[in-house]
Design an enzyme around this catalytic site. Sequence first.
Site, PDB file in Angstrom:
ATOM      1  N   ASP A   1       0.804  -1.224   0.000  1.00 50.01           N
ATOM      2  CA  ASP A   1       0.000   0.000   0.000  1.00 50.01           C
ATOM      3  C   ASP A   1       0.834   1.271   0.000  1.00 50.01           C
ATOM      4  O   ASP A   1       0.373   2.307  -0.451  1.00 50.01           O
ATOM      5  CB  ASP A   1      -0.979  -0.013   1.183  1.00 50.01           C
TER       6      ASP A   1
ATOM      7  N   TYR B   1      -9.726  -0.703   2.758  1.00 54.52           N
ATOM      8  CA  TYR B   1      -9.237  -0.571   4.127  1.00 54.52           C
ATOM      9  C   TYR B   1      -8.934   0.870   4.505  1.00 54.52           C
ATOM     10  O   TYR B   1      -8.531   1.667   3.663  1.00 54.52           O
ATOM     11  CB  TYR B   1      -7.933  -1.361   4.311  1.00 54.52           C
TER      12      TYR B   1
HETATM   13 CO    CO Z   1      -7.442  -7.183   7.599  1.00 60.11          CO
END
Ligand code: CO
Lengths: 698, 698
Positions: free
Chosen positions: B314, B400
């Site tokens: 990420d 997320y």
């Molecule tokens: Co997770």
Amino acid sequence: MAERLNQIANHATASKEAGIPHPLDPLSVFELTTVVSIVRDTFKGHSISFNTVTLHEPDKSAFKFWKETGSKIPDRKAYFIVLDDSLSTGFFEGVVNITTKSIEECNQTSGACPIITTDDLRTIEETIRNDPKVIKQCELSGVPKSEMHKVYCDPWTIGYDERFGTSKRLQQALMYYRSDEDDSQYSHPLDFCPIVDSTKKEVVAIDIPSVRRPVSKHKHANFNLKDVGPLREVKPIAVTQPQGVNFSMDGRYIEWQNFKFHIGFNYREGLVLSDIFYNDKGTPRSIFYRLSLAEMVVPYGEPSFPHQRKHAFDLGEYGAGNMTNPLSLGCDCKGVIHYLDFDFVERDGNVATVKNAVCIHEEDDGVLFKHSDFRDDFQTTIVTRGIRLVISHIFTAANYEYMVYYIFHMDGTIQLEIKLTGILNTYICDEDDDLKGYGTQVYPKVNAHNHQHLFCLRINPEIDGPGNSFAVVDGAQSTAPVGSADNFYGNAFYAARTVPKTTGEAQYGYDGPRCRTYDMFNPNRIHPYSKKPATYKLVSREVPMLLPKPGSLVWKRAGFARNAIHVTPYVDRQFYPAGNHVPQTSGEPSRGLPEWIGDGKAGVENTDIVVWHTFGITHFPAPEDFPIMPAEPINLLLRPRNFFLKNPALDVPASFNVTTSDVKANKAGSHAMKDSTSALAFGKTSGEAAMVGSCCSS
Amino acid sequence: MAERLNQIANHATASKEAGIPHPLDPLSVFELTTVVSIVRDTFKGHSISFNTVTLHEPDKSAFKFWKETGSKIPDRKAYFIVLDDSLSTGFFEGVVNITTKSIEECNQTSGACPIITTDDLRTIEETIRNDPKVIKQCELSGVPKSEMHKVYCDPWTIGYDERFGTSKRLQQALMYYRSDEDDSQYSHPLDFCPIVDSTKKEVVAIDIPSVRRPVSKHKHANFNLKDVGPLREVKPIAVTQPQGVNFSMDGRYIEWQNFKFHIGFNYREGLVLSDIFYNDKGTPRSIFYRLSLAEMVVPYGEPSFPHQRKHAFDLGEYGAGNMTNPLSLGCDCKGVIHYLDFDFVERDGNVATVKNAVCIHEEDDGVLFKHSDFRDDFQTTIVTRGIRLVISHIFTAANYEYMVYYIFHMDGTIQLEIKLTGILNTYICDEDDDLKGYGTQVYPKVNAHNHQHLFCLRINPEIDGPGNSFAVVDGAQSTAPVGSADNFYGNAFYAARTVPKTTGEAQYGYDGPRCRTYDMFNPNRIHPYSKKPATYKLVSREVPMLLPKPGSLVWKRAGFARNAIHVTPYVDRQFYPAGNHVPQTSGEPSRGLPEWIGDGKAGVENTDIVVWHTFGITHFPAPEDFPIMPAEPINLLLRPRNFFLKNPALDVPASFNVTTSDVKANKAGSHAMKDSTSALAFGKTSGEAAMVGSCCSS
Ligand SMILES: [Co+2]
Ligand SMILES: [Co+2]
């Protein structure tokens, strides 16, 4: 004593005291007084000292029968220990039925020693100061007889000393010198160790090292305000709840954000949380029948005699409740606080009270959940903040303070945080001594020995009703090789679960790299989506092995600490994993958990189980821990998994929510829970600072 | 875009922008504009897209020279990446000297792919919706052509796909269906996966499973306020600082409770804390030169094609800074807040701003230290509360959210807490599918695959100046047997320290049972009492092994994740442990850390070292994580050991202090820091409740 003492008369008229107690409520002042009276009658003509008077909890079946049928509460009973002052060893223990005002059991126990009370602790110093042999040793240490009032001792349990066994009740006096009564004594240890008979109040031996070290002439390492010089400036943070708290109390039952449970407290474990339920959209679902710290041991790592004796079982040998502090508003506890007191019986049978023994309050819990959508540059957003409920107490074990926080979160998680503060136990050294790696010189001539703090959490799960199992869960790689059809790219991994069938199998250490966790689950309640059983998962990452070796004295005495996990079938009265009477046990045989496990054949699958979890820290001291230690936290979590249909906190009002269609329509979004008190630190001097990107200021 | 966009004109006239920047300050709007202009001139006649424009940090020697001599700041420089729109592969990268307004370096790079920007992310959905092959697959999934506007995709980096290598810039489109634009799409995944050329905006392949599963007809699992039904009542907690905050800002330097450091921010790492000093009674002592999250990887454990491609880096593939959220007062941040913005360059060269990218605030930190004396029944007391400083940002990685908190404590500890929230990445399943342990059905027809979140913290220690070493420290039993002279009672234990000499040695996993910790220390600065070196100890307990196997694709690409610890000698520009350009790397050879370690012979003792620490969690999803996850915390500590002469917080004003002589004289004790806002939850109805045991209410 003023802070802890209480007028019985006041209390007996208070409404709560006069009401019908809950079966798990600690004994009230009235009940304690009744017990003392009955026990005194029983021992009429004998001079006795009270050691313990505590709730004799009802058997689980009796509690369940009461709760399910609404019948009258089980008879209220007290467990007691008294000492016959004319006997040098042994004690009497029994059960008083308070409801029927009768003694149900009373037995003389020999070959064991009862817990050391704070009354016991406070009497030793006087004995020491007046003992000629101790006075002589003090003189050899450089403390003249005229200064014996400046000699102090921390009276520790003796661990186990093979010279005495259980023939006498003993304490070892860890010796210190204060130049002034307000000094912190721990920078001035003396090098010898008297052993005191607690009953006869006499010194029975003095352990003297072969190499003598005179008391330090360095300045005492103090920390009182009058000693630390100019204070730094700290601007305060104010925490208020203008609309009041989110919890309500019904006797000692608390309700908070769908949780409901009973808050007990006893001399030994301190806080006990029982009958823990979660109201899941109108359906009360049980989680734990009982949760408590049941034992702990603090083994020190210096092998030379007599330091091996330093391995206090602070719960089983002293009692976390016995040593609990009265807490003060705005100091120990900040915010909007509800306190519970703790009533207990002193040696002479008087009933006393620790005011504010238990602190109950709420705290901000940060962001509970958040999501933003990248598509409109994170404008589409939901952000919901959480609060948490904290139930805490603090106890002082001679030098150390243990601060115990049970923390309930809105997502159904129960956290246990223990913070260690207070003062290192210290021993004298010379400034150029080779400490052989077993201690650290934290101040000139002050050796703080390596040690561990190992706690044993007793968990009696009742995950969604009776019939629970246990699983150890490890992150595991697929066995299929990289390049094979089942794992071509090598990324396959899963949760390897092992469900022990017996107590013999149910003994596990910790596996850090595989991120081992432990499931308590109900195999009869399967989640409709995941097809996995309703579970609370123990996530505990601070799990050192017991560093004293297998076969060592500590290993023998602290059977619970040999593994991170033991599981046993529930048996009434199996509360204390190092045995009921811990002081001066030899560990031959090991009491408590190893006894109960026995041949290891008892079943622990789909039944009523108790999980014993040993966790803690290994403490290699450093000068930063001295003269008083900044709080060091230890944490573990009990997390719902496959228990709720979905995130149980979705109905918590969002701080801010704006949807994609809102954004497109240029709507401002909603503040279901408006925060009107947050502010910018440096005002709105830039004009735009408060405006842009700050959803709440518009 | 409104929230992030900013008027350049406004900014350019603001006073801070006009001042002389600090060498580590992020590029200002003015500087970014200058860089864009210079780069555009350089590429005159070409159609270019900006990918990255960020501070080119000065070499450490230049920074030190500037700091130590007070000379003028090193030339301000920018590192940039631009894409030539006419080329399907490769990019240009270089360095602009802003001070001299010239290009210093500009190279064409091929065989690599630059980071994916949020601009890149936002363009893929349009491509997908208009591609006939995708439309056909949607129809097969049960989504008619007329509903293509209800088809969404999360455009992920492709990991590495051997069919394409680095020949094209690619994204894999994880497909979803929303019945309404405000739906959470993650309960309605589609079963196929288009691959999109980011440059050409065209679908180059569609990966289609052999077993097809039509889109779910279940209700979307939503969490917006309009969807969740009645909200529970939550009474708020107000946090205020009536006297203001305890920190001050000088540009981007912050001073707080003896700490002083620079708060940087860039597209990739997000927060960067540099030049961290502690003012130790007037002497500024260095601790860390630079502290940042340098990389992360989220490998998923489902081995079947094409799910192995889900292992996002990420930071290296998207950038924590690029994806950072604008934060809102009272929602993301509670209390008294100072914000810092983040200025960046968009694809078209416009300069935009994330308002409130960084949140700075203080929180109550509970009891900092406490001790009571048992001798007068815990009346002799000192209790001192702490506050903490929190520097945070939040970034969104598609589904997320990562919430990053650097927390500074009064005892000198620096804590990193990362909380995970947002939404599980999901894939479609049938309700009775055997998921083979590689995922969990968290909602009907929704399979959430097992995964890990592994972060790499880059630490460049400068513990008390240059010349640092590293040690791995384990709790260790004495080798002397129980019963032997050296370990008669078997309790001997010590801290076993291993000091690696080279990068080859300095590779360690985690050892939970031995409670492994890691010391960064200055062997040239020995503590006068303990005779041990000045140290900051890394205490990190959430350290799973990389579960993808050795030799796997993830293992090859994420060399940093093979061990919990790597140590390398400091080299300018070695920032990113998976390499500078991470997307579409094959891991053959492994970039970044494995390259730098090379033959493993470089020395790491008593020199300028960099410690790379990989930590995180293994996430086996459960329905409680859905449809939006309650925040799950991960924590690590950097603790001073043998660094300070003693507890550095002794001068924090005590909340309450009463000495033994005070108690005897019946004196009330002192409140050096008076708390006037704490209150009882249920008033003073009992009369005595507020009075007894509550030091502050008298
Ligand atoms: Co997770
Ligand atoms: Co300790």
